[in-house]
Design a protein around this motif. Structure first.
Motif, PDB file in Angstrom:
ATOM      1  N   ARG A  69       0.826  -1.219   0.000  1.00 22.36           N
ATOM      2  CA  ARG A  69       0.000   0.000   0.000  1.00 22.36           C
ATOM      3  C   ARG A  69       0.856   1.263   0.000  1.00 22.36           C
ATOM      4  O   ARG A  69       0.354   2.353  -0.236  1.00 22.36           O
ATOM      5  CB  ARG A  69      -0.930   0.007   1.208  1.00 22.36           C
ATOM      6  CG  ARG A  69      -2.024  -1.032   1.077  1.00 22.36           C
ATOM      7  CD  ARG A  69      -3.150  -0.817   2.059  1.00 22.36           C
ATOM      8  NE  ARG A  69      -4.266  -1.650   1.670  1.00 22.36           N
ATOM      9  CZ  ARG A  69      -5.493  -1.197   1.407  1.00 22.36           C
ATOM     10  NH1 ARG A  69      -5.766   0.084   1.526  1.00 22.36           N
ATOM     11  NH2 ARG A  69      -6.444  -2.021   1.041  1.00 22.36           N
TER      12      ARG A  69
ATOM     13  N   PRO B 126      -2.613  -2.632   7.485  1.00 21.33           N
ATOM     14  CA  PRO B 126      -2.338  -3.442   6.296  1.00 21.33           C
ATOM     15  C   PRO B 126      -1.703  -4.788   6.663  1.00 21.33           C
ATOM     16  O   PRO B 126      -0.829  -4.847   7.534  1.00 21.33           O
ATOM     17  CB  PRO B 126      -1.322  -2.599   5.507  1.00 21.33           C
ATOM     18  CG  PRO B 126      -1.377  -1.228   6.097  1.00 21.33           C
ATOM     19  CD  PRO B 126      -1.776  -1.417   7.533  1.00 21.33           C
TER      20      PRO B 126
ATOM     21  N   ASP C 257     -13.276  -7.616  10.838  1.00 22.29           N
ATOM     22  CA  ASP C 257     -13.351  -7.220   9.427  1.00 22.29           C
ATOM     23  C   ASP C 257     -13.741  -5.750   9.357  1.00 22.29           C
ATOM     24  O   ASP C 257     -14.608  -5.301  10.119  1.00 22.29           O
ATOM     25  CB  ASP C 257     -14.437  -8.036   8.704  1.00 22.29           C
ATOM     26  CG  ASP C 257     -14.073  -9.509   8.545  1.00 22.29           C
ATOM     27  OD1 ASP C 257     -12.876  -9.804   8.350  1.00 22.29           O
ATOM     28  OD2 ASP C 257     -14.987 -10.350   8.620  1.00 22.29           O
TER      29      ASP C 257
ATOM     30  N   ARG D  25     -15.350  -2.839   6.902  1.00 22.56           N
ATOM     31  CA  ARG D  25     -16.083  -2.587   5.649  1.00 22.56           C
ATOM     32  C   ARG D  25     -16.626  -1.168   5.708  1.00 22.56           C
ATOM     33  O   ARG D  25     -17.349  -0.831   6.648  1.00 22.56           O
ATOM     34  CB  ARG D  25     -17.286  -3.537   5.510  1.00 22.56           C
ATOM     35  CG  ARG D  25     -16.955  -5.002   5.379  1.00 22.56           C
ATOM     36  CD  ARG D  25     -16.564  -5.419   3.958  1.00 22.56           C
ATOM     37  NE  ARG D  25     -16.237  -6.839   3.918  1.00 22.56           N
ATOM     38  CZ  ARG D  25     -15.030  -7.354   4.253  1.00 22.56           C
ATOM     39  NH1 ARG D  25     -14.045  -6.552   4.626  1.00 22.56           N
ATOM     40  NH2 ARG D  25     -14.816  -8.655   4.205  1.00 22.56           N
TER      41      ARG D  25
ATOM     42  N   ARG E 162      -9.096 -15.638   3.638  1.00 22.62           N
ATOM     43  CA  ARG E 162      -9.777 -14.426   3.165  1.00 22.62           C
ATOM     44  C   ARG E 162      -8.849 -13.230   3.038  1.00 22.62           C
ATOM     45  O   ARG E 162      -9.170 -12.260   2.367  1.00 22.62           O
ATOM     46  CB  ARG E 162     -10.921 -14.072   4.124  1.00 22.62           C
ATOM     47  CG  ARG E 162     -12.224 -14.781   3.818  1.00 22.62           C
ATOM     48  CD  ARG E 162     -13.412 -14.027   4.390  1.00 22.62           C
ATOM     49  NE  ARG E 162     -13.461 -14.042   5.842  1.00 22.62           N
ATOM     50  CZ  ARG E 162     -13.419 -12.948   6.591  1.00 22.62           C
ATOM     51  NH1 ARG E 162     -13.304 -11.754   6.046  1.00 22.62           N
ATOM     52  NH2 ARG E 162     -13.498 -13.055   7.906  1.00 22.62           N
ATOM     53  N   TYR E 163      -7.717 -13.221   3.762  1.00 22.51           N
ATOM     54  CA  TYR E 163      -6.855 -12.034   3.779  1.00 22.51           C
ATOM     55  C   TYR E 163      -5.587 -12.228   2.958  1.00 22.51           C
ATOM     56  O   TYR E 163      -4.815 -13.159   3.202  1.00 22.51           O
ATOM     57  CB  TYR E 163      -6.508 -11.642   5.222  1.00 22.51           C
ATOM     58  CG  TYR E 163      -7.638 -10.861   5.856  1.00 22.51           C
ATOM     59  CD1 TYR E 163      -7.722  -9.482   5.700  1.00 22.51           C
ATOM     60  CD2 TYR E 163      -8.655 -11.512   6.550  1.00 22.51           C
ATOM     61  CE1 TYR E 163      -8.780  -8.763   6.239  1.00 22.51           C
ATOM     62  CE2 TYR E 163      -9.719 -10.798   7.089  1.00 22.51           C
ATOM     63  CZ  TYR E 163      -9.772  -9.426   6.932  1.00 22.51           C
ATOM     64  OH  TYR E 163     -10.817  -8.712   7.448  1.00 22.51           O
TER      65      TYR E 163
ATOM     66  N   ASP F 221      -4.228  -6.360   2.061  1.00 19.55           N
ATOM     67  CA  ASP F 221      -5.581  -6.104   2.572  1.00 19.55           C
ATOM     68  C   ASP F 221      -5.515  -5.361   3.911  1.00 19.55           C
ATOM     69  O   ASP F 221      -4.503  -5.394   4.610  1.00 19.55           O
ATOM     70  CB  ASP F 221      -6.338  -7.427   2.783  1.00 19.55           C
ATOM     71  CG  ASP F 221      -6.814  -8.034   1.461  1.00 19.55           C
ATOM     72  OD1 ASP F 221      -6.713  -7.344   0.428  1.00 19.55           O
ATOM     73  OD2 ASP F 221      -7.264  -9.192   1.478  1.00 19.55           O
TER      74      ASP F 221
ATOM     75  N   ILE G  29      -7.026  -5.117   7.681  1.00 17.23           N
ATOM     76  CA  ILE G  29      -7.789  -5.809   8.726  1.00 17.23           C
ATOM     77  C   ILE G  29      -7.906  -4.843   9.912  1.00 17.23           C
ATOM     78  O   ILE G  29      -7.057  -3.961  10.082  1.00 17.23           O
ATOM     79  CB  ILE G  29      -7.123  -7.162   9.114  1.00 17.23           C
ATOM     80  CG1 ILE G  29      -8.072  -8.025   9.967  1.00 17.23           C
ATOM     81  CG2 ILE G  29      -5.782  -6.956   9.806  1.00 17.23           C
ATOM     82  CD1 ILE G  29      -7.644  -9.491  10.076  1.00 17.23           C
TER      83      ILE G  29
END
Lengths: 361, 361
Positions: free
Chosen positions: A89, B258, B296, B298, B330-331, B335, B337
């Motif tokens: 990132r 990250p 998570d 969002r 999933r990660y 990504d 978190i």
């Protein structure tokens, strides 16, 4: 000239003489074995202390974030390694910095190299971080498939140059004594040397690099290593003393804190100096959990730890000191007492913002 | 509008809706019993979050240092209590601030009152900090000789006005569950009420004041108290949830971090987010030492804690997350978190300087 009256709130004293001596001792050892010392600057994060390293011959440094790298780049350092898994990132920051200085980074996965390969327009050198047993981060030292896939993925970019292998031997923080430290340290050196042998023909000049203060402090012989990257040794701290990396009189920082309350029935002093100054790091000494060791402060310098005294608890701003009768009687409300920190890197990070820093020359 | 792409490094998300709801709930409870809520602002140290309190009717605040008091005075707050044993080395700052705002301080000893009496030229109200069993700081609740000597020493100055008795009931942090918290809380209230009864005839208007988030959160009835000074409840955190002060969905802050590495063989994710972001505070859950709970993220909001996941270790910049197979898959590297902090006051203090803060509206 040191002015005790100017200390009105928590103040971190940095003893320049002790720190310069710590810097020079490690530099002399590295020089003796032809090893490049690339000191970790996360411990001090200070342009002024950085200058002391420069005076001892340092020209390349290690940091743990891109913001630290940017800070030191602005302060004239032009060879900086970010010893933290590259964060995709921050690719734009990596690329921009690489346009200004010699930038070295750590990579642990083919996903990261693939991403960087697609965005870099400036040259970056990378180390593969190797896990020799600490299990924090790094490619397992014997996972040659993963190592090969990182190198292969990076090779698609003309801007990613393979520099070598790095290990932070954090296991040395979990043991005490020279022998135990050296067992871990030597095991890591053997594994890194094996990696260099394996890749040297294809990548001539591939380097092996190692980073912990305990190992670098107690090792008598650094031969065979290309680089070392310890950082904590500039200040040391109570943890390093407990491990066996240093003596108490080599600790280069102490928190000067005002006594704000005394509780005679339990022989406790309360200081203005808490978790936002020292950090909540603790260490176990003789079965006790300790958050710092009290010392007497005189003219900006300090004594050995006061026998039988320790910080037993920290709140956000309070430190609670268990002391002896003799120490209790010597300290009045308003007096300044010193505290050797458990973990100087964390204390320094906090004191940059939550207190004052005073360099004692 | 929340922009996940703008998060490139550790970022503290503050959920305005949750925080305002926490602020309003505590205010409504205090109002119901005619108790003045004087919230502790050390938790957030933010002018903007302070405004949310003002919107709910707050006009007097508590802080833990004179520098925080000065910061909030500059931001328009004119009734500030420094809830920390008065530090006589900062007498000049106390006096200057008292010339600008209504300043209340804590005093624990006759030495401190004697010193302040000799230097103050502006009026200051003082509380005697009372120890009802926590044994951090404070005059033992039954030490009437010491209480009398503090009051008598202060009375020599026309500028020191006795305001009442204050207790920080830190013992509530060492228990779990409503019943255990209430046992401590009620014991403290009884002791404070006895002190008020004893001194009310000589000092009409003497107030009793109490400060912890667990007690103030779980108490159904605040009658008999004059003031409460909790602070953590604006954000809450994992510790408060474990104690029983709140539910997970009332936690108002999460660190967005990250993912920088994945270690499949031990189902661990490594995040850019360490001790300089979260602090090294830990809490024990089911016998495990935990440095934060993954969630998570969002659209700037977050889920309940992910079952079976926790931070097992923090270095200066690294967080090591033990996760389940499902979460691991999933990660990906890169990504974001979320992490619910163990101690939000300490996390907030660090993130003011070592990261970014993002208010999600």
């Amino acid at each position: 000239m040191f002015d005790a009256g100017s200390i009105i709130a928590p103040t971190l004293l940095i003893d320049e003489t002790i720190c310069r001596s710590n810097i020079e001792r490690m530099q002399a050892k590295a020089d003796r074995f032809g090893v490049q010392l690339i000191p970790h600057f996360k411990t001090h994060q200070s342009a002024e202390v950085g200058q002391w390293f420069r005076d001892s011959g340092t020209n390349a440094i290690t940091v743990s974030s891109l913001s630290m790298a940017s800070f030191f780049a602005e302060n004239g350092w032009d060879d900086i390694t970010v010893a933290f898994p590259a964060n995709i990132r921050e690719s734009d920051t990596i690329n921009a910095l690489a346009g200004k200085i010699r930038l070295r980074i750590f990579i642990l996965s083919a996903e990261t190299t693939a991403h960087l390969a697609s965005v870099l327009t400036n040259p970056v050198e990378y180390y593969i971080e190797i896990d020799t047993g600490y299990q924090r981060t790094g490619v397992p030292h014997d996972d040659h498939a993963l190592i090969a896939s990182v190198i292969s993925s990076a090779s698609r970019s003309g801007n990613l140059k393979f520099a070598g292998f790095y290990t932070h031997d954090g296991n040395t923080y979990d043991v005490t004594g020279r022998e135990a430290i050296m067992r871990i340290h030597n095991g890591t050196r053997t594994k890194l040397a094996a990696l260099r042998n394996r890749y040297a023909s294809e990548y001539p000049g591939v380097r092996i690099s190692l980073g912990d203060t305990p190992g670098c402090s107690v090792a008598d012989d650094l031969s065979g290593l290309d680089e070392i990257r310890p950082g904590n040794y500039v200040y040391y701290d109570v943890t390093q003393t407990v491990i066996g990396s240093c003596q108490y009189n080599q600790i280069g920082v102490a928190l000067a804190a005002p006594v704000v309350a005394r509780h005679e029935n339990r022989l406790e002093l309360v200081i203005y100096g808490g978790g936002v100054h020292l950090s909540k790091d603790s260490v176990s000494i003789n079965g006790k959990t300790i958050y710092g060791l009290p010392v007497d402060v005189r003219n900006g310098r300090w004594s050995e730890p006061l026998d039988g005294c320790h910080i037993r608890k920290l709140s956000q701003e309070h430190g609670i000191l268990k002391v002896t009768r003799e120490v209790f009687d010597r300290y009045a409300v308003g007096d300044i007492i010193g505290i050797l920190p458990v973990h100087s890197c964390m204390t320094m990070d906090l004191m940059r913002f939550n207190g004052k820093i005073m360099i004692v020359t």
